[in-house]
Design an enzyme around this catalytic site. Sequence first.
Site, PDB file in Angstrom:
ATOM      1  CD  GLU A  15      -2.729  -1.224   2.480  1.00 40.82           C
ATOM      2  OE1 GLU A  15      -3.758  -0.525   2.547  1.00 40.82           O
ATOM      3  OE2 GLU A  15      -2.355  -1.962   3.412  1.00 40.82           O
ATOM      4  CB  SER A  72      -5.688  -1.503  -0.225  1.00 40.20           C
ATOM      5  OG  SER A  72      -5.275  -0.369   0.490  1.00 40.20           O
ATOM      6  CE1 TYR A  98      -7.382   3.692  -1.485  1.00 36.19           C
ATOM      7  CE2 TYR A  98      -7.216   1.363  -1.989  1.00 36.19           C
ATOM      8  CZ  TYR A  98      -7.236   2.391  -1.078  1.00 36.19           C
ATOM      9  OH  TYR A  98      -7.109   2.111   0.258  1.00 36.19           O
ATOM     10  NE  ARG A 139     -13.064   2.225   6.145  1.00 35.27           N
ATOM     11  CZ  ARG A 139     -11.995   1.924   5.408  1.00 35.27           C
ATOM     12  NH1 ARG A 139     -11.061   2.841   5.179  1.00 35.27           N
ATOM     13  NH2 ARG A 139     -11.846   0.713   4.903  1.00 35.27           N
ATOM     14  CG  ASP A 195     -14.386  -1.422   6.233  1.00 32.35           C
ATOM     15  OD1 ASP A 195     -14.713  -0.237   6.463  1.00 32.35           O
ATOM     16  OD2 ASP A 195     -13.340  -1.735   5.638  1.00 32.35           O
ATOM     17  CD  GLU A 201     -10.564  -4.730   6.181  1.00 38.01           C
ATOM     18  OE1 GLU A 201      -9.369  -4.792   6.524  1.00 38.01           O
ATOM     19  OE2 GLU A 201     -10.932  -4.682   4.998  1.00 38.01           O
ATOM     20  CG  ASN A 235      -9.153  -0.431   7.333  1.00 31.46           C
ATOM     21  OD1 ASN A 235      -8.258  -0.865   6.621  1.00 31.46           O
ATOM     22  ND2 ASN A 235     -10.413  -0.796   7.195  1.00 31.46           N
ATOM     23  N   GLY A 261      -7.192   5.230   4.872  1.00 30.70           N
ATOM     24  CA  GLY A 261      -6.722   6.136   3.836  1.00 30.70           C
ATOM     25  C   GLY A 261      -7.237   7.555   4.026  1.00 30.70           C
TER      26      GLY A 261
END
Length: 314
Positions: free
Chosen positions: A24, A152, A218, A257, A259, A272, A274, A278
Site C-alpha cells: 500500500e 486495501s 481507488y 474505521r 467495515d 475488519e 483499519n 486512507g
Amino acid sequence: MTQTAKRAARYGRVAVLMGGWSDEREISLGSGQAVLQALLRQGVDATPIDLTVERARSLDLLGYDRAFIALHGTGGEDGTIQGCLDIAGVPYTGSGVLGSALGMDKLACKRLWGGTNLPSAPYRLLSADSDPEAVADALGLPLIVKPSRGGSSLGLSRVQSTVELQAAYDEARRHPGAVFAEQWIVGREFTVAIVANEPLPVIQIETPGNFYDYHAKYEADTTRYRCPPPLDSAALIELQTLALSAFAAIDGDGWGRVDLLQDVHGENYLIEVNTVPGMTDHSLVPKAAAQAGIGFDELCLRILDTSFRAEGAD
C-alpha cells in the site's frame, strides 16, 4: 496570536510518516501528502518523512514533538512503527502497538470478536492441502478468500466453484499472513469512521463489481457512496455501536474505521478494522467527516489531537 496560530503552536514540530514498504506504499504516499498539505495550511510545523526500509533502520526523530502516522499496511499499521515511536518517546496518532497489531490481522480480529460475542461471518483457515469440497460444504458457495494481513482489499478473491479455490489461495498467499475462506454475505456493505473515539456518520458502499476491491476503492468512478444510507436512526445507531464495540475490543484508540456487512435479514457482520485508514480523495473517513460538517483540514487536526493521549493530556 490568533486561535489558529495558538492551536498550531500546541502541536510543536510534527513528522508526517508516509510511504513505507508494504503493498500500500503508493496509497500511503497519497494519504501522507494530503495530510501534510492540510497541516501546513493550518500553520502546523509539519515535515514529510518517506519511510523506506533503509530510512526506518536509522530513523531519528530527535527534535520532533509528535508524529502523524499515514503509513498503511505492514510496518506502519501493524504495531511496528508504533513500537519504535514508543521507544523513542515520540507521541503519535491513533492506536498503540496492541491495537495496531490486532487490527492489522483480520483472522485475529475474527477470533477475538468471536470470544466477545461480536458477529462476523463464519470462516475456515486454509492451507495448501485444504479440501475444497469440505470448505464449500462448511461455508457454502460463493465464498471469499482473504489474506489475514493484507490491506486495501489486495489478495481477495470471490470463489464461485471449488475448482477456483486453489487459485484464490495462491493469490492470497502472495500477501502477508495466514489465508482463510469466509462465508459470502449477500446484502449491503457499510463503513463507520471513528475519530476521537466517536463515530462519524455511516456510509453505505455500492459497487457494480463483485465486492469493494482495490479497483472499486481507488480507481473506479462507478462506486457509489451513500451518506447517510437509507436506514432509520435505530439501524444507523446499531451500526455505529457495533463499530465502536469492535474497535474497543481490539484495543483500538483515537481514530480508525470499521467495515461491516448487513445481510438480507438485517443482521450485521463485522469485516475488519483499519487503524490507519486512507486519507486520499477516494477515502472514506474524509467523506464521513464532510457529512458531519468537518472539513479535511479540521479532520487532520482532530486526528493529530489523538497524539496527546500518549502524554496523558486532554
